[in-house]
Design an enzyme around this catalytic site. Structure first.
Site, PDB file in Angstrom:
ATOM      1  N   ASP A  11       0.872  -1.168   0.000  1.00  0.00           N
ATOM      2  CA  ASP A  11       0.000   0.000   0.000  1.00  0.00           C
ATOM      3  C   ASP A  11       0.914   1.225   0.000  1.00  0.00           C
ATOM      4  O   ASP A  11       2.124   1.113   0.257  1.00  0.00           O
ATOM      5  CB  ASP A  11      -0.889  -0.040   1.244  1.00  0.00           C
ATOM      6  CG  ASP A  11      -1.712   1.215   1.419  1.00  0.00           C
ATOM      7  OD1 ASP A  11      -2.397   1.616   0.463  1.00  0.00           O
ATOM      8  OD2 ASP A  11      -1.637   1.819   2.502  1.00  0.00           O
ATOM      9  N   ASP A  13      -0.198   5.127   1.025  1.00  0.00           N
ATOM     10  CA  ASP A  13      -0.451   6.066   2.121  1.00  0.00           C
ATOM     11  C   ASP A  13      -0.599   5.332   3.445  1.00  0.00           C
ATOM     12  O   ASP A  13      -1.470   4.471   3.599  1.00  0.00           O
ATOM     13  CB  ASP A  13      -1.714   6.884   1.828  1.00  0.00           C
ATOM     14  CG  ASP A  13      -1.533   7.785   0.621  1.00  0.00           C
ATOM     15  OD1 ASP A  13      -0.935   8.858   0.772  1.00  0.00           O
ATOM     16  OD2 ASP A  13      -1.970   7.396  -0.482  1.00  0.00           O
TER      17      ASP A  13
END
Length: 220
Positions: A11, A13
């Site tokens: 991922d 953020d």
């Protein structure tokens, strides 16, 4: 897990960069501009998910407003001087480089738009190490749906069962597990006690080793 891990899917953020507080501040500005009462629970509902999906679910809070217009308004706040800064998650760049040096394929699966992802990955200094980036615009269904992770695995030509995902959000962990992947929860935006669906929880990416023969590998 018990299976050899062949690929790493990250991922963005909250996992590679500390930006979730900034994102929450942007959504707070949007809600405030429309007089929508909110608290931290409401704002945390945006974490790890595409803003469009969350706003669509909450369209009743914005009567007469188009989702596209709300998204555009939210983007207009990104240059606000009071927003928190963006810095890499400790150990993030080092782990990505370690995975790349070993020869394992790497992807990023993010709920953010492509321009944001490309800029932030360049900021961290790892963009050239990635084989693919799956952004919000590449999928029909965002996290917690597994579509993004499955697409990344397909692009890497790796069975999802041989992938490990690194995620900070509850929605992201749910997406990775639904894709049949092992998942390392990164407790940067949620307490570790909220990430129990992950196979392993770490405070950040400092000291996370590669390769992982098992999610329970003591080297992690």
């Amino acid at each position: 897990m018990g299976k050899t891990v062949k690929a790493a899917l990250f991922d963005l953020d909250g996992t590679l960069i500390n930006s979730e507080r900034r994102s929450m501040a942007v959504w707070a500005m949007l809600l405030d501009s429309h007089g929508v009462v909110h608290d931290e629970v409401v704002l945390r509902g945006f974490m790890g998910r595409r803003g469009r999906d969350v706003l669509t679910e909450r369209a009743h809070l914005f009567p007469g407003r188009r989702i596209d217009d709300l998204i555009e308004e939210a983007f207009s706040f990104h240059d606000h001087p009071d927003l928190p800064g963006i810095v890499p998650v400790p150990g993030a760049a080092e782990l990505v480089r370690r995975v790349a040096a070993y020869g394992s394929p790497i992807a990023v699966v993010t709920s953010a738009g492509r321009d944001w992802a490309e800029e932030r990955l360049a900021q961290v200094g790892v963009r050239d190490l990635l084989e693919t980036v799956v952004s919000a615009h590449d999928v029909v269904r965002g996290k917690p749906d597994p579509e993004g992770f499955l697409l990344a695995a397909a692009r890497l030509s790796v069975d999802p069962a041989h992938c490990v995902a690194f995620e900070d959000s509850i929605a992201g962990i749910a997406a990775a597990k639904a894709a049949g992947m092992a998942c390392v929860g990164v407790a940067t935006t949620h307490p570790g006690t909220e990430l129990t669906a992950a196979d392993l929880v770490v405070a950040d990416l400092t000291g996370v080793d590669w390769p992982l023969s098992s999610i329970n590998d003591p080297a992690v």
